[in-house]
Scaffold this motif. Structure first.
Motif, PDB file in Angstrom:
ATOM      1  N   ASP A 174      -6.046  -5.045   7.298  1.00 44.06           N
ATOM      2  CA  ASP A 174      -7.212  -4.222   7.026  1.00 44.06           C
ATOM      3  C   ASP A 174      -7.232  -3.720   5.589  1.00 44.06           C
ATOM      4  O   ASP A 174      -8.235  -3.195   5.138  1.00 44.06           O
ATOM      5  N   ALA A 175      -6.132  -3.852   4.874  1.00 48.12           N
ATOM      6  CA  ALA A 175      -6.024  -3.341   3.507  1.00 48.12           C
ATOM      7  C   ALA A 175      -6.236  -4.481   2.512  1.00 48.12           C
ATOM      8  O   ALA A 175      -5.309  -5.206   2.196  1.00 48.12           O
TER       9      ALA A 175
ATOM     10  N   PHE B  26      -6.938  -4.318  -0.703  1.00 43.34           N
ATOM     11  CA  PHE B  26      -6.418  -4.057  -2.036  1.00 43.34           C
ATOM     12  C   PHE B  26      -4.926  -3.771  -2.021  1.00 43.34           C
ATOM     13  O   PHE B  26      -4.411  -3.160  -1.086  1.00 43.34           O
ATOM     14  N   SER B  27      -4.259  -4.202  -3.068  1.00 41.05           N
ATOM     15  CA  SER B  27      -2.853  -3.852  -3.278  1.00 41.05           C
ATOM     16  C   SER B  27      -2.654  -3.710  -4.778  1.00 41.05           C
ATOM     17  O   SER B  27      -3.502  -4.125  -5.570  1.00 41.05           O
TER      18      SER B  27
ATOM     19  N   TYR C 285      -6.897  -8.132  -4.912  1.00 40.15           N
ATOM     20  CA  TYR C 285      -7.829  -8.089  -3.795  1.00 40.15           C
ATOM     21  C   TYR C 285      -7.536  -9.308  -2.925  1.00 40.15           C
ATOM     22  O   TYR C 285      -7.752 -10.437  -3.350  1.00 40.15           O
ATOM     23  N   TYR C 286      -7.019  -9.070  -1.741  1.00 39.10           N
ATOM     24  CA  TYR C 286      -6.554 -10.127  -0.843  1.00 39.10           C
ATOM     25  C   TYR C 286      -5.620 -11.091  -1.564  1.00 39.10           C
ATOM     26  O   TYR C 286      -5.734 -12.306  -1.439  1.00 39.10           O
TER      27      TYR C 286
ATOM     28  N   GLU D  61      -3.742   5.664   3.762  1.00 40.25           N
ATOM     29  CA  GLU D  61      -3.988   4.301   3.273  1.00 40.25           C
ATOM     30  C   GLU D  61      -5.471   4.062   2.999  1.00 40.25           C
ATOM     31  O   GLU D  61      -5.827   3.400   2.028  1.00 40.25           O
ATOM     32  N   LYS D  62      -6.320   4.620   3.831  1.00 39.63           N
ATOM     33  CA  LYS D  62      -7.760   4.447   3.620  1.00 39.63           C
ATOM     34  C   LYS D  62      -8.188   5.082   2.297  1.00 39.63           C
ATOM     35  O   LYS D  62      -8.970   4.497   1.550  1.00 39.63           O
TER      36      LYS D  62
ATOM     37  N   SER E 197      -6.262   5.522  -0.298  1.00 39.66           N
ATOM     38  CA  SER E 197      -5.688   4.680  -1.349  1.00 39.66           C
ATOM     39  C   SER E 197      -6.574   3.470  -1.615  1.00 39.66           C
ATOM     40  O   SER E 197      -6.811   3.105  -2.767  1.00 39.66           O
ATOM     41  N   GLN E 198      -7.067   2.849  -0.546  1.00 38.36           N
ATOM     42  CA  GLN E 198      -7.937   1.689  -0.698  1.00 38.36           C
ATOM     43  C   GLN E 198      -9.235   2.061  -1.413  1.00 38.36           C
ATOM     44  O   GLN E 198      -9.717   1.322  -2.273  1.00 38.36           O
TER      45      GLN E 198
ATOM     46  N   ALA F 235     -10.578   0.623  -4.968  1.00 41.32           N
ATOM     47  CA  ALA F 235     -11.908   0.009  -5.028  1.00 41.32           C
ATOM     48  C   ALA F 235     -12.745   0.640  -6.134  1.00 41.32           C
ATOM     49  O   ALA F 235     -13.436  -0.058  -6.875  1.00 41.32           O
TER      50      ALA F 235
END
Length: 69
Positions: free
Chosen positions: A5-6, A8-9, A22-23, A48-49, A51-52, A56
């Protein structure tokens, strides 16, 4: 939030450069000055949400109009 579900990293190298992915595909590289700002924002993320959402917003290309902060 699951790993899948995440989308972005981010990764930090020894020169304090932040690579945003992104993925798994690199979409942004920040310089040292921007990296400090990014890391400061990320340390304040509640979950985490959050952070994402921060990542973004940093990329600038992924705003969908529902990030009212």
């Amino acid at each position: 939030m699951k790993e899948t579900d995440a989308p972005f990293s981010y990764q930090i190298n020894k020169y304090n450069t932040v690579f945003i992915k992104y993925y798994g595909k690199q979409v942004k590289i920040s310089n040292v000055k921007d990296a400090k700002k990014i890391l400061k924002k990320m340390s304040g993320a509640e979950n985490e949400k959050a952070s994402q959402l921060i990542i973004a917003k940093i990329t600038g290309n992924f705003k969908r109009g529902n990030e009212q902060n």
